[in-house]
Design a protein around this motif. Sequence first.
Motif, PDB file in Angstrom:
ATOM      1  N   SER A  92       0.828  -1.205   0.000  1.00  0.00           N
ATOM      2  CA  SER A  92       0.000   0.000   0.000  1.00  0.00           C
ATOM      3  C   SER A  92       0.867   1.262   0.000  1.00  0.00           C
ATOM      4  O   SER A  92       0.520   2.259  -0.627  1.00  0.00           O
ATOM      5  N   MET A  93       1.996   1.230   0.684  1.00  0.00           N
ATOM      6  CA  MET A  93       2.896   2.388   0.665  1.00  0.00           C
ATOM      7  C   MET A  93       3.428   2.630  -0.745  1.00  0.00           C
ATOM      8  O   MET A  93       3.451   3.764  -1.226  1.00  0.00           O
ATOM      9  N   PHE A  94       3.857   1.554  -1.418  1.00  0.00           N
ATOM     10  CA  PHE A  94       4.321   1.700  -2.798  1.00  0.00           C
ATOM     11  C   PHE A  94       3.178   2.142  -3.709  1.00  0.00           C
ATOM     12  O   PHE A  94       3.368   2.963  -4.599  1.00  0.00           O
ATOM     13  N   GLY A  95       1.999   1.596  -3.494  1.00  0.00           N
ATOM     14  CA  GLY A  95       0.832   1.977  -4.296  1.00  0.00           C
ATOM     15  C   GLY A  95       0.491   3.446  -4.163  1.00  0.00           C
ATOM     16  O   GLY A  95       0.146   4.104  -5.150  1.00  0.00           O
ATOM     17  N   GLU A  96       0.588   3.973  -2.969  1.00  0.00           N
ATOM     18  CA  GLU A  96       0.319   5.402  -2.779  1.00  0.00           C
ATOM     19  C   GLU A  96       1.363   6.265  -3.473  1.00  0.00           C
ATOM     20  O   GLU A  96       1.036   7.304  -4.050  1.00  0.00           O
ATOM     21  N   GLN A  97       2.615   5.840  -3.432  1.00  0.00           N
ATOM     22  CA  GLN A  97       3.664   6.595  -4.123  1.00  0.00           C
ATOM     23  C   GLN A  97       3.441   6.588  -5.635  1.00  0.00           C
ATOM     24  O   GLN A  97       3.562   7.612  -6.301  1.00  0.00           O
ATOM     25  N   LEU A  98       3.081   5.422  -6.170  1.00  0.00           N
ATOM     26  CA  LEU A  98       2.813   5.328  -7.603  1.00  0.00           C
ATOM     27  C   LEU A  98       1.595   6.158  -7.994  1.00  0.00           C
ATOM     28  O   LEU A  98       1.586   6.804  -9.038  1.00  0.00           O
TER      29      LEU A  98
ATOM     30  N   THR B  57       0.492   8.831  -6.518  1.00  0.00           N
ATOM     31  CA  THR B  57       0.864  10.250  -6.450  1.00  0.00           C
ATOM     32  C   THR B  57       1.626  10.678  -7.710  1.00  0.00           C
ATOM     33  O   THR B  57       1.405  11.765  -8.237  1.00  0.00           O
ATOM     34  N   ASN B  58       2.483   9.807  -8.200  1.00  0.00           N
ATOM     35  CA  ASN B  58       3.304  10.138  -9.370  1.00  0.00           C
ATOM     36  C   ASN B  58       2.539  10.028 -10.692  1.00  0.00           C
ATOM     37  O   ASN B  58       2.802  10.783 -11.618  1.00  0.00           O
ATOM     38  N   HIS B  59       1.633   9.079 -10.798  1.00  0.00           N
ATOM     39  CA  HIS B  59       1.015   8.771 -12.089  1.00  0.00           C
ATOM     40  C   HIS B  59      -0.437   9.216 -12.232  1.00  0.00           C
ATOM     41  O   HIS B  59      -0.952   9.200 -13.342  1.00  0.00           O
ATOM     42  N   LEU B  60      -1.112   9.549 -11.164  1.00  0.00           N
ATOM     43  CA  LEU B  60      -2.504  10.008 -11.251  1.00  0.00           C
ATOM     44  C   LEU B  60      -2.543  11.492 -10.899  1.00  0.00           C
ATOM     45  O   LEU B  60      -2.298  11.869  -9.752  1.00  0.00           O
ATOM     46  N   PRO B  61      -2.887  12.339 -11.850  1.00  0.00           N
ATOM     47  CA  PRO B  61      -2.814  13.785 -11.594  1.00  0.00           C
ATOM     48  C   PRO B  61      -3.809  14.276 -10.539  1.00  0.00           C
ATOM     49  O   PRO B  61      -3.532  15.244  -9.836  1.00  0.00           O
ATOM     50  N   ASN B  62      -4.949  13.634 -10.392  1.00  0.00           N
ATOM     51  CA  ASN B  62      -5.956  14.102  -9.438  1.00  0.00           C
ATOM     52  C   ASN B  62      -5.854  13.432  -8.071  1.00  0.00           C
ATOM     53  O   ASN B  62      -6.693  13.652  -7.204  1.00  0.00           O
ATOM     54  N   TRP B  63      -4.896  12.577  -7.879  1.00  0.00           N
ATOM     55  CA  TRP B  63      -4.745  11.846  -6.619  1.00  0.00           C
ATOM     56  C   TRP B  63      -4.172  12.762  -5.559  1.00  0.00           C
ATOM     57  O   TRP B  63      -3.158  13.431  -5.758  1.00  0.00           O
ATOM     58  N   SER B  64      -4.855  12.857  -4.421  1.00  0.00           N
ATOM     59  CA  SER B  64      -4.292  13.593  -3.292  1.00  0.00           C
ATOM     60  C   SER B  64      -4.565  12.787  -2.034  1.00  0.00           C
ATOM     61  O   SER B  64      -5.696  12.475  -1.709  1.00  0.00           O
ATOM     62  N   SER B  65      -3.521  12.456  -1.368  1.00  0.00           N
ATOM     63  CA  SER B  65      -3.611  11.632  -0.169  1.00  0.00           C
ATOM     64  C   SER B  65      -3.031  12.409   1.002  1.00  0.00           C
ATOM     65  O   SER B  65      -2.057  13.145   0.838  1.00  0.00           O
ATOM     66  N   PRO B  66      -3.596  12.254   2.197  1.00  0.00           N
ATOM     67  CA  PRO B  66      -2.990  12.918   3.361  1.00  0.00           C
ATOM     68  C   PRO B  66      -1.574  12.404   3.597  1.00  0.00           C
ATOM     69  O   PRO B  66      -1.189  11.354   3.110  1.00  0.00           O
ATOM     70  N   ARG B  67      -0.818  13.138   4.363  1.00  0.00           N
ATOM     71  CA  ARG B  67       0.576  12.764   4.603  1.00  0.00           C
ATOM     72  C   ARG B  67       0.701  11.403   5.289  1.00  0.00           C
ATOM     73  O   ARG B  67       1.675  10.712   5.087  1.00  0.00           O
ATOM     74  N   ILE B  68      -0.290  11.034   6.117  1.00  0.00           N
ATOM     75  CA  ILE B  68      -0.186   9.761   6.825  1.00  0.00           C
ATOM     76  C   ILE B  68      -0.526   8.580   5.928  1.00  0.00           C
ATOM     77  O   ILE B  68      -0.193   7.473   6.239  1.00  0.00           O
ATOM     78  N   GLY B  69      -1.202   8.827   4.829  1.00  0.00           N
ATOM     79  CA  GLY B  69      -1.564   7.739   3.930  1.00  0.00           C
ATOM     80  C   GLY B  69      -2.801   7.017   4.418  1.00  0.00           C
ATOM     81  O   GLY B  69      -2.720   6.230   5.361  1.00  0.00           O
ATOM     82  N   VAL B  70      -3.918   7.306   3.835  1.00  0.00           N
ATOM     83  CA  VAL B  70      -5.189   6.732   4.276  1.00  0.00           C
ATOM     84  C   VAL B  70      -5.204   5.223   4.110  1.00  0.00           C
ATOM     85  O   VAL B  70      -5.623   4.493   5.011  1.00  0.00           O
ATOM     86  N   ILE B  71      -4.719   4.756   2.964  1.00  0.00           N
ATOM     87  CA  ILE B  71      -4.740   3.315   2.714  1.00  0.00           C
ATOM     88  C   ILE B  71      -3.875   2.584   3.736  1.00  0.00           C
ATOM     89  O   ILE B  71      -4.278   1.574   4.310  1.00  0.00           O
ATOM     90  N   THR B  72      -2.702   3.107   3.975  1.00  0.00           N
ATOM     91  CA  THR B  72      -1.808   2.490   4.956  1.00  0.00           C
ATOM     92  C   THR B  72      -2.413   2.540   6.351  1.00  0.00           C
ATOM     93  O   THR B  72      -2.352   1.554   7.097  1.00  0.00           O
ATOM     94  N   PHE B  73      -3.019   3.659   6.694  1.00  0.00           N
ATOM     95  CA  PHE B  73      -3.640   3.788   8.013  1.00  0.00           C
ATOM     96  C   PHE B  73      -4.787   2.794   8.175  1.00  0.00           C
ATOM     97  O   PHE B  73      -4.890   2.108   9.190  1.00  0.00           O
TER      98      PHE B  73
END
Length: 96
Positions: free
Chosen positions: A20-26, A28-44
């Motif tokens: 999930s951490m790698f997925g959030e990084q990807l 952020t880099n590849h989806l222009p409308n993706w915005s995730s909080p700093r803590i990472g919702v999926i990881t949390f």
Amino acid sequence: MRSQNDAAFHLRMAALVVLSMFGEQLATNHLPNWSSPRIGVITFVLGMLWVGLFAWQHGTAQQDRIRVLEHKLDGLADRIDQLEEERRARRALPPM
């Protein structure tokens, strides 16, 4: 108390957290409308799910252990009653 299945469970959940951490990084880099909080919702969420599932697993194991111990205790109580009846029968006066 640890069971044999704890290691496999924790390894699976740890792998999901890392993915999930790698997925959030990807994302952020590849989806222009993706915005995730700093803590990472999926990881949390996965972390909270991990904690909840482990607590549920531990609670279920405790319930099973208590059921087994209650069954053993009932069997021992029955055996004690039988032994006491045998002792009373041996100490009783013979029939006339």
